[in-house]
Design an enzyme around this catalytic site. Structure first.
Site, PDB file in Angstrom:
ATOM      1  N   LYS A   9       1.596   2.606   0.125  1.00 15.03           N
ATOM      2  CA  LYS A   9       1.919   1.204   0.409  1.00 15.03           C
ATOM      3  C   LYS A   9       2.379   0.511  -0.876  1.00 15.03           C
ATOM      4  CE  LYS A   9      -3.000   0.187  -0.106  1.00 15.03           C
ATOM      5  NZ  LYS A   9      -4.284   0.101   0.612  1.00 15.03           N
ATOM      6  N   ARG A  32     -12.706  -6.830   7.352  1.00 20.45           N
ATOM      7  CA  ARG A  32     -11.288  -7.141   7.166  1.00 20.45           C
ATOM      8  C   ARG A  32     -10.588  -6.976   8.507  1.00 20.45           C
ATOM      9  NH1 ARG A  32      -8.033  -4.036   2.393  1.00 20.45           N
ATOM     10  NH2 ARG A  32      -8.175  -2.262   3.819  1.00 20.45           N
ATOM     11  N   HIS A  85     -12.987   1.853   6.421  1.00 13.70           N
ATOM     12  CA  HIS A  85     -12.604   1.728   5.011  1.00 13.70           C
ATOM     13  C   HIS A  85     -13.815   1.249   4.216  1.00 13.70           C
ATOM     14  CE1 HIS A  85      -9.881   1.439   1.684  1.00 13.70           C
ATOM     15  NE2 HIS A  85      -9.936   0.138   1.578  1.00 13.70           N
ATOM     16  N   ARG A 105      -7.841   9.674   2.512  1.00 15.17           N
ATOM     17  CA  ARG A 105      -6.691   8.806   2.195  1.00 15.17           C
ATOM     18  C   ARG A 105      -6.747   8.472   0.715  1.00 15.17           C
ATOM     19  NH1 ARG A 105      -9.394   5.889   6.385  1.00 15.17           N
ATOM     20  NH2 ARG A 105      -9.926   4.324   4.814  1.00 15.17           N
ATOM     21  N   TYR A 127       6.544 -20.142 -27.103  1.00 11.88           N
ATOM     22  CA  TYR A 127       6.212 -21.397 -26.415  1.00 11.88           C
ATOM     23  C   TYR A 127       4.829 -21.910 -26.813  1.00 11.88           C
ATOM     24  CZ  TYR A 127      10.077 -20.556 -23.147  1.00 11.88           C
ATOM     25  OH  TYR A 127      11.308 -20.357 -22.580  1.00 11.88           O
ATOM     26  N   CYS A 177       6.879 -14.566 -22.816  1.00 11.27           N
ATOM     27  CA  CYS A 177       7.866 -15.374 -22.088  1.00 11.27           C
ATOM     28  C   CYS A 177       8.253 -14.656 -20.798  1.00 11.27           C
ATOM     29  CB  CYS A 177       9.107 -15.590 -22.933  1.00 11.27           C
ATOM     30  SG  CYS A 177       8.781 -16.156 -24.612  1.00 11.27           S
ATOM     31  N   ASP A 192      11.136 -13.263 -20.092  1.00  4.90           N
ATOM     32  CA  ASP A 192      11.967 -12.074 -20.299  1.00  4.90           C
ATOM     33  C   ASP A 192      11.872 -11.486 -21.703  1.00  4.90           C
ATOM     34  OD1 ASP A 192      13.310 -12.877 -17.749  1.00  4.90           O
ATOM     35  OD2 ASP A 192      14.002 -14.500 -19.058  1.00  4.90           O
TER      36      ASP A 192
HETATM   37  C1  LIG Z   1      -5.179   1.009   0.201  1.00  2.39           C
HETATM   38  C2  LIG Z   1      -6.029   1.774   1.126  1.00  2.39           C
HETATM   39  C3  LIG Z   1      -6.463   3.064   0.781  1.00  2.39           C
HETATM   40  C4  LIG Z   1      -6.238   3.680  -0.571  1.00  2.39           C
HETATM   41  O1  LIG Z   1      -7.174   3.176  -1.495  1.00  2.39           O
HETATM   42  P1  LIG Z   1      -7.305   3.833  -2.959  1.00  2.39           P
HETATM   43  O2  LIG Z   1      -8.465   3.167  -3.561  1.00  2.39           O
HETATM   44  O3  LIG Z   1      -6.031   3.497  -3.668  1.00  2.39           O
HETATM   45  O4  LIG Z   1      -7.450   5.280  -2.752  1.00  2.39           O
HETATM   46  C5  LIG Z   1      -7.137   3.792   1.739  1.00  2.39           C
HETATM   47  N1  LIG Z   1      -7.393   3.274   2.961  1.00  2.39           N
HETATM   48  C6  LIG Z   1      -7.005   2.031   3.315  1.00  2.39           C
HETATM   49  C7  LIG Z   1      -7.325   1.518   4.668  1.00  2.39           C
HETATM   50  C8  LIG Z   1      -6.330   1.237   2.404  1.00  2.39           C
HETATM   51  O5  LIG Z   1      -5.964  -0.003   2.743  1.00  2.39           O
END
Ligand SMILES: *Cc1c(COP(=O)(O)O)cnc(C)c1O
Length: 406
Positions: free
Chosen positions: A59, A158, A188, A245, A290, A337, A339
């Site tokens: 992502k 969430r 998660h 994941r 700045y 800054c 850039d």
């Molecule tokens: C972003 C995300 C992950 C990955 O998390 P990491 O800490 O980068 O491994 C896994 N599962 C879900 C649902 C996420 O949103």
């Protein structure tokens, strides 16, 4: 990367390629480091007796590394069973680039794209009753089933159904909805990266118990149960279930300071490079940038680097960051800054205009990590990586050679 980035680019220039736009700033993405990390992560899982497939979490454009280029590498690995993104558009970017493995969309997907989502074989995370009805209609329209992954909330609060009677009703309803195939169910972890893992294990137990209830009460054996993120995959392999994941660790970054660095060897995939474009001596007391918040207390050599917060080099690093010039660490001075920014290179007397500057990565014996920049800027390594701006070209390196520039 064993050779310096400057050497890699020198070699690339000899092929006659135009490297003009890489001088200001570029992010080197080391694909060898990526595949090395993945293979060691998978090796660790195997060692722990959990030889399960992995989903690479790409992502936010692969945490700033470039989702398509990352997926092209991981697509070749047989232990990567699917890719995971946050939105439908991110999933489409992968398909448009020819990525063929299943794509799981981890967040809520809005109904406008359900027909195309089914055609492209994306797996949405589902946890709302109205989604079931709308997906079912799209399935009828497109003449194809949709494979969903039910999100379960075991402590993150969430998205996701609760693992209770209502949750069970939801699963029953999903089972009975025409056109829907429950391919997966996931949760998660909120705190798998903390020293005390008891909270993550509580979530795991709640999830496993719920999956068992689904099996016992509804007779449904969901094929792909998954809950482990990066931190859990390396610290709590017992939570691997049918798939893990992994995001942050495949980029060679750590989920938090509390994760033991000895569990697996990780190599950072991204480094950031620029050049000194101007250098001058300034007398003591000269105000720099700045607000004039910084003035050296002695005659100093000040170098200007054409990189700023619009590239993702956070303004919050003002007064805190350093970079590497000729293998030595020098401070960034004065406000960063949009850039440009300035360095005090007084400690590197031979520093000259045109010298490479390493903002992130290794030069000589020293290294600047995303963990360092993340914490100094009051951000977070994940966030810092994502914020490396679109105007920063990505140079992809494999076998020590430039393979692509995006
Ligand atoms: C972003 C995300 C992950 C990955 O998390 P990491 O800490 O980068 O491994 C896994 N599962 C879900 C649902 C996420 O949103």
């Amino acid at each position: 990367m064993n050779q310096s980035f400057a050497d890699i680019i020198e070699a690339y220039k000899k092929t006659g390629a135009d490297c003009g736009n890489l001088s200001r700033i570029c992010a080197a993405i080391d694909l060898d480091a990526l595949t090395g990390n993945l293979s060691r992560i998978h090796g660790r899982l195997r060692q722990c007796g959990c030889d399960v497939p992995m989903t690479d979490v790409i992502k936010a454009d692969g945490y700033g590394h470039g989702s398509v280029m990352i997926a092209r590498e991981t697509e070749k690995l047989d232990y990567i069973s699917a890719h995971a993104v946050a939105t439908y558009e991110e999933a489409m970017d992968l398909r448009s680039a020819g990525i063929r493995k299943p794509v799981i969309i981890l967040g809520y997907t809005f109904p406008y794209c359900y027909d195309e989502l089914i055609i492209q074989d994306f797996r949405p995370a589902v946890f709302r009753t109205d989604t079931l009805a709308e997906l079912s209609q799209s399935s009828e329209r497109t003449g194809r089933p949709v494979r969903i992954h039910i999100a379960v909330d075991t402590g993150m609060s969430r998205i996701g159904i609760r693992p209770d009677e209502n949750g069970l009703d939801f699963v029953r309803q999903a089972m009975e909805t025409p056109g829907i195939i429950i391919e997966g169910m996931f949760t998660h972890f909120a705190r798998a990266d903390e020293e005390d893992t008891s909270d993550a294990l509580k979530q795991f137990t709640a999830f496993r118990t719920f999956a068992r209830t689904v099996k016992d009460e509804l007779g449904l054996d969901i094929p792909v149960l998954h809950c482990a993120n990066s931190a859990a995959a390396i610290r709590l392999p017992e939570t691997a279930m049918d798939m893990v994941r992994c995001g942050i660790i495949m980029y060679g970054l750590w989920p938090s300071d509390e994760v033991d660095r000895d569990l697996v060897r990780l190599e950072p995939v991204m480094s950031l490079h620029s050049h000194i474009v101007y250098i001058k001596d300034v007398p003591a007391g000269t105000r720099i940038s700045y607000g004039g918040i910084y003035a050296p207390d002695r005659l100093s050599r000040i170098a200007t680097v054409p990189v700023g917060y619009a590239d993702g080099y956070s303004r919050g690093l003002t007064g805190k960051a350093s970079v590497l010039v000729r293998g030595r660490r020098v401070p960034v001075v004065g406000r960063i800054c949009m850039d440009q920014m300035m360095l005090d290179v007084s400690s590197v007397p031979d520093a000259a205009e045109g010298d490479p500057v390493t903002l992130l990565g290794r030069d000589g014996g020293d290294e600047i990590t995303l963990e360092e920049l993340g914490s100094l800027s009051g951000r977070f390594n994940y966030e810092f990586a994502c914020d490396v701006n679109k105007r920063v070209p990505r140079v992809y390196i494999r076998d020590g050679l430039v393979t692509a520039i995006e």
